[in-house]
Design a protein around this motif. Structure first.
Motif, PDB file in Angstrom:
ATOM      1  N   ALA A 106       0.838  -1.211   0.000  1.00  0.00           N
ATOM      2  CA  ALA A 106       0.000   0.000   0.000  1.00  0.00           C
ATOM      3  C   ALA A 106       0.870   1.257   0.000  1.00  0.00           C
ATOM      4  O   ALA A 106       0.589   2.219  -0.726  1.00  0.00           O
ATOM      5  CB  ALA A 106      -0.942  -0.001   1.202  1.00  0.00           C
ATOM      6  N   ALA A 107       1.942   1.262   0.788  1.00  0.00           N
ATOM      7  CA  ALA A 107       2.856   2.406   0.813  1.00  0.00           C
ATOM      8  C   ALA A 107       3.533   2.581  -0.542  1.00  0.00           C
ATOM      9  O   ALA A 107       3.692   3.714  -1.022  1.00  0.00           O
ATOM     10  CB  ALA A 107       3.896   2.240   1.919  1.00  0.00           C
ATOM     11  N   LEU A 108       3.939   1.492  -1.168  1.00  0.00           N
ATOM     12  CA  LEU A 108       4.552   1.555  -2.495  1.00  0.00           C
ATOM     13  C   LEU A 108       3.575   2.141  -3.508  1.00  0.00           C
ATOM     14  O   LEU A 108       3.938   3.023  -4.298  1.00  0.00           O
ATOM     15  CB  LEU A 108       5.019   0.173  -2.948  1.00  0.00           C
ATOM     16  CG  LEU A 108       5.558   0.070  -4.373  1.00  0.00           C
ATOM     17  CD1 LEU A 108       6.793   0.948  -4.560  1.00  0.00           C
ATOM     18  CD2 LEU A 108       5.869  -1.388  -4.714  1.00  0.00           C
ATOM     19  N   ILE A 109       2.335   1.689  -3.488  1.00  0.00           N
ATOM     20  CA  ILE A 109       1.317   2.227  -4.402  1.00  0.00           C
ATOM     21  C   ILE A 109       1.128   3.723  -4.144  1.00  0.00           C
ATOM     22  O   ILE A 109       1.052   4.516  -5.090  1.00  0.00           O
ATOM     23  CB  ILE A 109      -0.009   1.454  -4.267  1.00  0.00           C
ATOM     24  CG1 ILE A 109       0.167   0.028  -4.797  1.00  0.00           C
ATOM     25  CG2 ILE A 109      -1.141   2.175  -4.985  1.00  0.00           C
ATOM     26  CD1 ILE A 109      -0.968  -0.913  -4.444  1.00  0.00           C
ATOM     27  N   GLY A 110       1.080   4.107  -2.880  1.00  0.00           N
ATOM     28  CA  GLY A 110       0.967   5.528  -2.543  1.00  0.00           C
ATOM     29  C   GLY A 110       2.155   6.330  -3.037  1.00  0.00           C
ATOM     30  O   GLY A 110       1.997   7.410  -3.614  1.00  0.00           O
ATOM     31  N   ARG A 111       3.366   5.796  -2.851  1.00  0.00           N
ATOM     32  CA  ARG A 111       4.565   6.494  -3.315  1.00  0.00           C
ATOM     33  C   ARG A 111       4.564   6.636  -4.822  1.00  0.00           C
ATOM     34  O   ARG A 111       4.938   7.682  -5.358  1.00  0.00           O
ATOM     35  CB  ARG A 111       5.842   5.760  -2.864  1.00  0.00           C
ATOM     36  CG  ARG A 111       6.095   5.816  -1.375  1.00  0.00           C
ATOM     37  CD  ARG A 111       7.503   5.373  -0.948  1.00  0.00           C
ATOM     38  NE  ARG A 111       8.211   4.548  -1.870  1.00  0.00           N
ATOM     39  CZ  ARG A 111       8.345   3.219  -1.789  1.00  0.00           C
ATOM     40  NH1 ARG A 111       7.778   2.559  -0.787  1.00  0.00           N
ATOM     41  NH2 ARG A 111       9.043   2.555  -2.681  1.00  0.00           N
ATOM     42  N   ILE A 112       4.130   5.595  -5.531  1.00  0.00           N
ATOM     43  CA  ILE A 112       4.080   5.665  -6.991  1.00  0.00           C
ATOM     44  C   ILE A 112       3.072   6.719  -7.432  1.00  0.00           C
ATOM     45  O   ILE A 112       3.375   7.568  -8.272  1.00  0.00           O
ATOM     46  CB  ILE A 112       3.743   4.292  -7.607  1.00  0.00           C
ATOM     47  CG1 ILE A 112       4.911   3.322  -7.391  1.00  0.00           C
ATOM     48  CG2 ILE A 112       3.414   4.419  -9.089  1.00  0.00           C
ATOM     49  CD1 ILE A 112       4.584   1.864  -7.719  1.00  0.00           C
ATOM     50  N   GLY A 113       1.881   6.689  -6.868  1.00  0.00           N
ATOM     51  CA  GLY A 113       0.845   7.646  -7.272  1.00  0.00           C
ATOM     52  C   GLY A 113       1.235   9.086  -7.013  1.00  0.00           C
ATOM     53  O   GLY A 113       1.145   9.942  -7.903  1.00  0.00           O
ATOM     54  N   VAL A 114       1.696   9.364  -5.812  1.00  0.00           N
ATOM     55  CA  VAL A 114       2.087  10.734  -5.457  1.00  0.00           C
ATOM     56  C   VAL A 114       3.332  11.136  -6.231  1.00  0.00           C
ATOM     57  O   VAL A 114       3.431  12.259  -6.742  1.00  0.00           O
ATOM     58  CB  VAL A 114       2.285  10.857  -3.927  1.00  0.00           C
ATOM     59  CG1 VAL A 114       2.864  12.207  -3.546  1.00  0.00           C
ATOM     60  CG2 VAL A 114       0.960  10.615  -3.199  1.00  0.00           C
ATOM     61  N   GLY A 115       4.287  10.221  -6.355  1.00  0.00           N
ATOM     62  CA  GLY A 115       5.521  10.514  -7.077  1.00  0.00           C
ATOM     63  C   GLY A 115       5.283  10.849  -8.537  1.00  0.00           C
ATOM     64  O   GLY A 115       5.901  11.776  -9.078  1.00  0.00           O
ATOM     65  N   VAL A 116       4.386  10.133  -9.190  1.00  0.00           N
ATOM     66  CA  VAL A 116       4.078  10.403 -10.596  1.00  0.00           C
ATOM     67  C   VAL A 116       3.517  11.809 -10.768  1.00  0.00           C
ATOM     68  O   VAL A 116       3.883  12.527 -11.714  1.00  0.00           O
ATOM     69  CB  VAL A 116       3.101   9.336 -11.154  1.00  0.00           C
ATOM     70  CG1 VAL A 116       2.461   9.784 -12.454  1.00  0.00           C
ATOM     71  CG2 VAL A 116       3.819   8.011 -11.342  1.00  0.00           C
TER      72      VAL A 116
END
Length: 132
Positions: free
Chosen positions: A6-16
């Motif tokens: 979940a943290a990885l998905i959050g980092r990907i979404g916000v990072g993009v």
């Protein structure tokens, strides 16, 4: 493991989103155009601020996705968004054209993920490889 994913998905979404905004400042508007826009919005030191915003958003977004230097990146991205909120978006209110809802959400998400980015990170990989 679910929290880490979940943290990885959050980092990907916000990072993009951060990468897209940094990329836009560099390639679409150019740093000179970004500085001119910042000057028109009343941003202090518009040239320096344009460089800061573009590099922090582009590089910080990439580092956020990778999970590298997370606390530092989270703080820098939050500072970037706090500046946008306080200097540009606050007078427009929370919602609507020019509102601060996006910069608020991005800033607090980056800060939270910077300190709680999960274990699927480059930071953790580096720590594992360091001798005790």
């Amino acid at each position: 493991m679910v929290r880490d994913v979940a943290a990885l998905i959050g980092r990907i979404g916000v990072g993009v989103v951060f990468i897209a905004h940094g990329w836009q400042k560099i390639t679409e508007w150019g740093l000179d155009g970004t500085a001119q826009a910042f000057e028109g919005m009343g941003v202090p030191l518009p040239t320096l601020s344009a460089w800061f915003a573009a590099l922090v958003e582009l590089g910080g977004g990439a580092l956020l996705i990778a999970g590298a230097a997370l606390p530092v990146v989270g703080i820098l991205l939050a500072i970037d968004m706090a500046g946008a909120l306080l200097i540009v978006h606050l007078p427009n209110g929370l919602l609507g054209q020019g509102g601060y809802e996006l910069v608020l959400a991005l800033g607090v998400a980056a800060l939270a993920l910077g300190f709680n980015g999960g274990s699927l990170t480059v930071d953790r990989l580096i720590r594992r490889r360091q001798p005790a």
